[in-house]
Design a protein around this motif. Structure first.
Motif, PDB file in Angstrom:
ATOM      1  N   VAL A 192      -6.521 -12.128   2.987  1.00 37.76           N
ATOM      2  CA  VAL A 192      -6.424 -11.758   1.565  1.00 37.76           C
ATOM      3  C   VAL A 192      -5.095 -11.059   1.324  1.00 37.76           C
ATOM      4  CG1 VAL A 192      -7.422 -10.425  -0.312  1.00 37.76           C
ATOM      5  CG2 VAL A 192      -8.926 -11.542   1.344  1.00 37.76           C
ATOM      6  N   GLU A 193      -4.431 -11.446   0.252  1.00 36.01           N
ATOM      7  CA  GLU A 193      -3.158 -10.821  -0.122  1.00 36.01           C
ATOM      8  C   GLU A 193      -3.435  -9.658  -1.067  1.00 36.01           C
ATOM      9  OE1 GLU A 193      -0.415 -13.506  -1.940  1.00 36.01           O
ATOM     10  OE2 GLU A 193       0.796 -11.875  -2.766  1.00 36.01           O
ATOM     11  N   LEU A 194      -3.222  -8.450  -0.576  1.00 32.85           N
ATOM     12  CA  LEU A 194      -3.476  -7.243  -1.382  1.00 32.85           C
ATOM     13  C   LEU A 194      -2.161  -6.676  -1.865  1.00 32.85           C
ATOM     14  CD1 LEU A 194      -5.299  -5.043  -2.511  1.00 32.85           C
ATOM     15  CD2 LEU A 194      -5.180  -3.876  -0.290  1.00 32.85           C
ATOM     16  N   SER A 195      -1.886  -6.755  -3.137  1.00 37.77           N
ATOM     17  CA  SER A 195      -0.675  -6.179  -3.729  1.00 37.77           C
ATOM     18  C   SER A 195      -1.049  -4.931  -4.511  1.00 37.77           C
ATOM     19  CB  SER A 195      -0.003  -7.201  -4.662  1.00 37.77           C
ATOM     20  OG  SER A 195      -0.884  -7.586  -5.707  1.00 37.77           O
ATOM     21  N   ARG A 196      -0.079  -4.070  -4.689  1.00 36.49           N
ATOM     22  CA  ARG A 196      -0.387  -2.833  -5.402  1.00 36.49           C
ATOM     23  C   ARG A 196       0.792  -2.401  -6.257  1.00 36.49           C
ATOM     24  NH1 ARG A 196      -0.435  -1.999   0.062  1.00 36.49           N
ATOM     25  NH2 ARG A 196       1.173  -0.634   0.968  1.00 36.49           N
ATOM     26  N   GLU A 197       0.444  -1.724  -7.349  1.00 29.54           N
ATOM     27  CA  GLU A 197       1.433  -1.205  -8.298  1.00 29.54           C
ATOM     28  C   GLU A 197       0.962   0.203  -8.660  1.00 29.54           C
ATOM     29  OE1 GLU A 197       3.148  -2.343 -12.770  1.00 29.54           O
ATOM     30  OE2 GLU A 197       1.694  -3.613 -11.744  1.00 29.54           O
ATOM     31  N   ILE A 198       1.387   1.171  -7.861  1.00 29.27           N
ATOM     32  CA  ILE A 198       0.848   2.533  -7.962  1.00 29.27           C
ATOM     33  C   ILE A 198       1.941   3.478  -8.442  1.00 29.27           C
ATOM     34  CG2 ILE A 198      -0.179   4.443  -6.681  1.00 29.27           C
ATOM     35  CD1 ILE A 198      -1.399   2.355  -4.798  1.00 29.27           C
ATOM     36  N   GLU A 199       1.699   4.089  -9.571  1.00 32.44           N
ATOM     37  CA  GLU A 199       2.649   5.072 -10.118  1.00 32.44           C
ATOM     38  C   GLU A 199       2.559   6.352  -9.293  1.00 32.44           C
ATOM     39  OE1 GLU A 199       2.386   5.512 -14.369  1.00 32.44           O
ATOM     40  OE2 GLU A 199       3.078   7.582 -14.240  1.00 32.44           O
ATOM     41  N   PRO A 200       3.685   6.887  -8.837  1.00 28.63           N
ATOM     42  CA  PRO A 200       3.627   8.071  -7.952  1.00 28.63           C
ATOM     43  C   PRO A 200       3.284   9.350  -8.713  1.00 28.63           C
ATOM     44  CG  PRO A 200       5.904   7.476  -8.422  1.00 28.63           C
ATOM     45  CD  PRO A 200       5.065   6.409  -9.039  1.00 28.63           C
ATOM     46  N   ASP A 201       2.831  10.326  -7.935  1.00 30.25           N
ATOM     47  CA  ASP A 201       2.610  11.705  -8.421  1.00 30.25           C
ATOM     48  C   ASP A 201       1.613  11.780  -9.568  1.00 30.25           C
ATOM     49  OD1 ASP A 201       4.489  12.582  -6.547  1.00 30.25           O
ATOM     50  OD2 ASP A 201       6.154  12.287  -7.961  1.00 30.25           O
ATOM     51  N   ILE A 202       0.549  11.060  -9.450  1.00 31.37           N
ATOM     52  CA  ILE A 202      -0.549  11.190 -10.415  1.00 31.37           C
ATOM     53  C   ILE A 202      -1.615  12.068  -9.763  1.00 31.37           C
ATOM     54  CG2 ILE A 202      -2.389  10.003 -11.657  1.00 31.37           C
ATOM     55  CD1 ILE A 202      -0.576   7.637 -11.989  1.00 31.37           C
ATOM     56  N   TYR A 203      -1.814  13.236 -10.329  1.00 29.87           N
ATOM     57  CA  TYR A 203      -2.803  14.175  -9.784  1.00 29.87           C
ATOM     58  C   TYR A 203      -4.031  14.206 -10.708  1.00 29.87           C
ATOM     59  CZ  TYR A 203       0.575  15.982  -6.420  1.00 29.87           C
ATOM     60  OH  TYR A 203       1.456  16.099  -5.376  1.00 29.87           O
TER      61      TYR A 203
END
Length: 445
Positions: free
Chosen positions: A324-335
């Protein structure tokens, strides 16, 4: 001692109150009416005497004593007799009514004196400069007649009013309590037959009893839903546990036979281990769900880096499925204020669900959207039919029955519970042939 019913108690109380109020009202009317009649009669008597006094003239000389009555003088007017006396009390004009007992002449306000068979009002005054007495006498029969009439009226009216009020009260109370009888009958029927599908079924009205009946029906509907859900849960749990149990028993029976090779023995043990692990996962998931529902498991919130947590979970899950190809788009520093283990479990379950039902590609996105934080997990699988979409949060539900062996049907139910504990909402969108997207939205605290 047998207690009276509520209907009988209300009717008796209202009847007694009606009797008391009516009797008090009649007593007040008799007292006030008699007082007003007495006052009116005395005023009429005083007016008649005062008027006639102006038409009396007393004449006295060394040779004669005489008096004159003007032609305006009325011996009987306004129901009263007017008599004229000398200063010494000798009757000069007029006649006393029958039954009147003579009394001394006394100047003062009108007064009531006792007669032979009835009372009289008497009013005395001087006239013509104090040289003559004028007396007015009025029978007090009007007041006596009024009392007699009111007593007769009370004798007939009081029982009639009480009877009418009691009958009206009973009919109103019986009509008002008729829905209560239906509620009692429905409760008895449910208690005897344990049939939660029964309803009182009263029409909607804006009174207390119909509101209670509507609330009772709503409670029955919720109880029926909960009861059916529990039955379905027990059936599904039994079904899920029956298969691995049967496999374990069968493998144990096979291993008990003589002449097995080492390979067969290892394969049998491995099958038992897989089924035992499946049962363990199922039991743990059910325990977690039950603890959250009962409130025995409390989340421990802390301000944590959700971006880093999502990165870690994505890296770990990438190693689980190479296909499975798992891609991610995660904005940093989200608390965010989260329970880290529970949120980790939520993300894992969403990705694991996408692995199972996706088409080989999974995309994870974490971003801040104004006052909210959104976490979405999408796949390119076959999608979920629209009519199935609301059911995916139910326990043991699987949208793809043909691949039911891959999961327990509890992952999304647990995801929804974890989202609820965080004050977040979880939604699913699906497009046939194009995949599904699960989106978690939570406030950015």
């Amino acid at each position: 001692m047998r207690r009276l019913s509520v209907k009988a108690s209300i009717t008796l109380w209202f009847s007694a109150l009606t009797l008391l109020v009516t009797a008090a009202a009649l007593g007040f009317i008799i007292e006030m009416g008699g007082s007003m009649l007495s006052s009116t009669a005395q005023e009429r008597l005083a007016r008649a005497v005062n008027r006639n006094s102006e038409y009396v003239e007393y004449k006295e000389s060394e040779r004669y004593v005489a008096f004159e009555l003007d032609e305006e003088f009325e011996p009987f007017s306004m129901g009263s007799y007017t008599l004229v006396y000398t200063r010494a009390g000798k009757l000069l004009s007029g006649a006393e009514p029958d039954g009147f007992i003579p009394t001394p002449l006394t100047e003062g306000p009108p007064r009531l004196v006792e007669g032979v068979s009835s009372d009289f009002y008497v009013y005395d005054r001087y006239a013509d400069g104090g040289r003559i007495w004028v007396r007015g006498i009025m029978p007090a029969s009007e007041q006596d007649d009024f009392h007699e009439m009111m007593v007769q009226l009370a004798f007939f009216l009081l029982p009639a009013l009480v009877a009418a009020a009691s009958l009206g009260c009973y009919l109103i109370v019986r009509r008002a309590f008729r829905p209560m009888d239906r509620m009692i009958a429905a409760a008895d029927a449910i208690g005897e037959g344990r049939d939660l599908s029964l309803r009182i079924g009263l029409p909607k009205r804006d009174d207390e009893i119909h509101k209670i009946a509507a609330a009772f029906d709503g409670m029955l509907a919720r109880l029926e839903g909960s009861f059916e859900a529990e039955k379905q849960f027990a059936s599904d749990a039994s079904h899920e546990l029956r298969t691995p149990t049967a496999v374990i028993l069968a493998q144990c029976a096979a291993l008990d036979k003589a002449g097995l090779s080492e390979r067969d023995y290892k394969n049998g043990v491995a099958a038992i281990e897989r089924q035992a692990q499946k049962m363990s996962r199922l039991i743990n998931l059910l325990l977690n769900i039950t603890r959250f529902e009962q409130g025995t498991a409390k989340p421990s919130f802390e301000r944590a880096d959700l971006s880093e947590l999502a990165e870690v979970v994505c890296r770990e899950m990438s190693s689980v499925r190479d296909d499975v190809e798992l891609s991610r788009e995660i904005e940093p520093d989200i608390y965010a204020e989260i329970d880290v283990p529970l949120m980790s479990r939520l993300i894992e379950n969403l990705i694991e669900n996408a692995f199972k039902y996706g088409g080989g590609k999974v995309h994870v996105k974490l971003a801040r959207d104004g006052e909210d934080i959104t976490l979405s997990v999408g796949d390119n699988g076959p999608g979920i039919p629209p009519e199935e979409l609301p059911k995916i949060w139910q326990r043991f539900y699987r949208a793809d029955k043909s691949r039911s062996s891959g999961g327990l049907g509890l992952g999304l139910s647990l995801v929804k519970q974890i989202a609820s504990l965080h004050g977040a909402r979880i939604e699913a969108e699906s497009f046939i042939g194009r995949g599904s997207v699960f989106t978690l939205t939570m406030p950015a605290k």
